[in-house]
Design an enzyme around this catalytic site. Sequence first.
Site, mmCIF file in Angstrom:
data_model
loop_
_atom_site.group_PDB
_atom_site.id
_atom_site.type_symbol
_atom_site.label_atom_id
_atom_site.label_comp_id
_atom_site.label_asym_id
_atom_site.label_seq_id
_atom_site.Cartn_x
_atom_site.Cartn_y
_atom_site.Cartn_z
ATOM 1 N N HIS A 44 -9.927 -5.240 -2.962
ATOM 2 C CA HIS A 44 -8.598 -5.525 -2.424
ATOM 3 C C HIS A 44 -8.713 -5.921 -0.956
ATOM 4 O O HIS A 44 -9.596 -5.465 -0.241
ATOM 5 C CB HIS A 44 -7.669 -4.314 -2.565
ATOM 6 C CG HIS A 44 -8.289 -3.042 -2.081
ATOM 7 N ND1 HIS A 44 -9.182 -2.317 -2.846
ATOM 8 C CD2 HIS A 44 -8.167 -2.378 -0.918
ATOM 9 C CE1 HIS A 44 -9.587 -1.272 -2.161
ATOM 10 N NE2 HIS A 44 -8.998 -1.280 -0.985
ATOM 11 N N HIS B 105 -6.648 -5.786 2.522
ATOM 12 C CA HIS B 105 -5.508 -5.210 3.241
ATOM 13 C C HIS B 105 -4.933 -6.260 4.185
ATOM 14 O O HIS B 105 -5.681 -6.870 4.966
ATOM 15 C CB HIS B 105 -5.945 -4.039 4.128
ATOM 16 C CG HIS B 105 -6.448 -2.832 3.421
ATOM 17 N ND1 HIS B 105 -5.662 -1.723 3.194
ATOM 18 C CD2 HIS B 105 -7.666 -2.530 2.902
ATOM 19 C CE1 HIS B 105 -6.379 -0.799 2.579
ATOM 20 N NE2 HIS B 105 -7.602 -1.258 2.391
ATOM 21 N N ASN C 274 -12.648 -3.444 2.702
ATOM 22 C CA ASN C 274 -13.697 -2.426 2.736
ATOM 23 C C ASN C 274 -14.547 -2.529 1.466
ATOM 24 O O ASN C 274 -13.997 -2.645 0.373
ATOM 25 C CB ASN C 274 -13.070 -1.028 2.825
ATOM 26 C CG ASN C 274 -12.244 -0.850 4.085
ATOM 27 O OD1 ASN C 274 -12.558 -1.433 5.116
ATOM 28 N ND2 ASN C 274 -11.191 -0.055 4.009
ATOM 29 N N ASP D 38 0.857 -1.186 0.000
ATOM 30 C CA ASP D 38 0.000 0.000 0.000
ATOM 31 C C ASP D 38 0.893 1.235 0.000
ATOM 32 O O ASP D 38 1.896 1.284 0.724
ATOM 33 C CB ASP D 38 -0.911 -0.016 1.243
ATOM 34 C CG ASP D 38 -2.047 0.978 1.139
ATOM 35 O OD1 ASP D 38 -1.796 2.178 0.938
ATOM 36 O OD2 ASP D 38 -3.215 0.553 1.275
ATOM 37 N N ILE D 39 0.512 2.217 -0.816
ATOM 38 C CA ILE D 39 1.312 3.446 -0.910
ATOM 39 C C ILE D 39 1.355 4.163 0.446
ATOM 40 O O ILE D 39 2.294 4.892 0.749
ATOM 41 C CB ILE D 39 0.752 4.358 -2.024
ATOM 42 C CG1 ILE D 39 1.802 5.314 -2.530
ATOM 43 C CG2 ILE D 39 -0.497 5.087 -1.596
ATOM 44 C CD1 ILE D 39 1.422 5.993 -3.837
HETATM 45 P P1 5GP Z 1 -9.530 1.339 0.652
HETATM 46 O O1 5GP Z 1 -9.656 2.664 1.332
HETATM 47 O O2 5GP Z 1 -10.276 1.357 -0.691
HETATM 48 O O3 5GP Z 1 -9.882 0.156 1.487
HETATM 49 O O4 5GP Z 1 -7.980 1.164 0.346
HETATM 50 C C1 5GP Z 1 -7.369 1.697 -0.769
HETATM 51 C C2 5GP Z 1 -5.894 1.727 -0.469
HETATM 52 O O5 5GP Z 1 -5.206 1.909 -1.689
HETATM 53 C C3 5GP Z 1 -5.487 2.872 0.458
HETATM 54 O O6 5GP Z 1 -4.915 2.326 1.645
HETATM 55 C C4 5GP Z 1 -4.482 3.658 -0.366
HETATM 56 O O7 5GP Z 1 -3.366 4.098 0.381
HETATM 57 C C5 5GP Z 1 -4.068 2.666 -1.446
HETATM 58 N N1 5GP Z 1 -3.699 3.282 -2.709
HETATM 59 C C6 5GP Z 1 -4.394 4.227 -3.381
HETATM 60 N N2 5GP Z 1 -3.769 4.541 -4.528
HETATM 61 C C7 5GP Z 1 -2.648 3.753 -4.576
HETATM 62 C C8 5GP Z 1 -1.598 3.618 -5.531
HETATM 63 O O8 5GP Z 1 -1.539 4.283 -6.567
HETATM 64 N N3 5GP Z 1 -0.613 2.713 -5.247
HETATM 65 C C9 5GP Z 1 -0.648 1.966 -4.106
HETATM 66 N N4 5GP Z 1 0.357 1.121 -3.922
HETATM 67 N N5 5GP Z 1 -1.631 2.073 -3.188
HETATM 68 C C10 5GP Z 1 -2.620 2.953 -3.426
#
Ligand code: 5GP
Length: 141
Positions: free
Chosen positions: A100, A102, A87, A30-31
């Site tokens: 995805h 986590h 999520n 994760d970024i």
């Molecule tokens: P969500 O909030 O949808 O459960 O998680 C999305 C995750 O994707 C977040 O934790 C966010 O930091 C990560 N994320 C968003 N854009 C990118 C990206 O371009 N590269 C990577 N490696 N992670 C990303």
Amino acid sequence: MDNCIFCKIVAQEIPSYKVYEDDKVYAFLDISQVTKGHTLVVPKQHVADIFEYDETLAADVFSRIPKIAKALEKAFPEMEGLNMLNNNKELAYQSVFHSHIHLIPRYSKKDDFSIHFGDHTKKYSPSELQQFADAIKAQVD
Ligand code: 5GP
Ligand code: ZN
């Protein structure tokens, strides 16, 4: 899918720190590293969220999770736990609409991650709980 950031990562059109890949899944850091090693596991096939999975895709994705979890444990022996989080939809904090999982290694109670359920054991009566269970049961295929 066009304009999906995770499809672009899977296709390696934009860079990522890949940790695992096979024909069905792609896993990468994760970024925003909630903790060291915070990894996202995504199906290569674009699905928005859990409601778009079928049993085969679920088996494909979830069957890879233990080996990635064990790799995290070996890579970071100081790790003392692991939270898995998925999520689904905006209200539930989904921000990228390519499904995805986590994997969040845990090192300390003081790291920047928390889940607070509280105690809700008295919220519903036994008959209400039975109604909830019956309503769900009636919808399981
Ligand atoms: P969500 O909030 O949808 O459960 O998680 C999305 C995750 O994707 C977040 O934790 C966010 O930091 C990560 N994320 C968003 N854009 C990118 C990206 O371009 N590269 C990577 N490696 N992670 C990303
Ligand atoms: Zn996608």
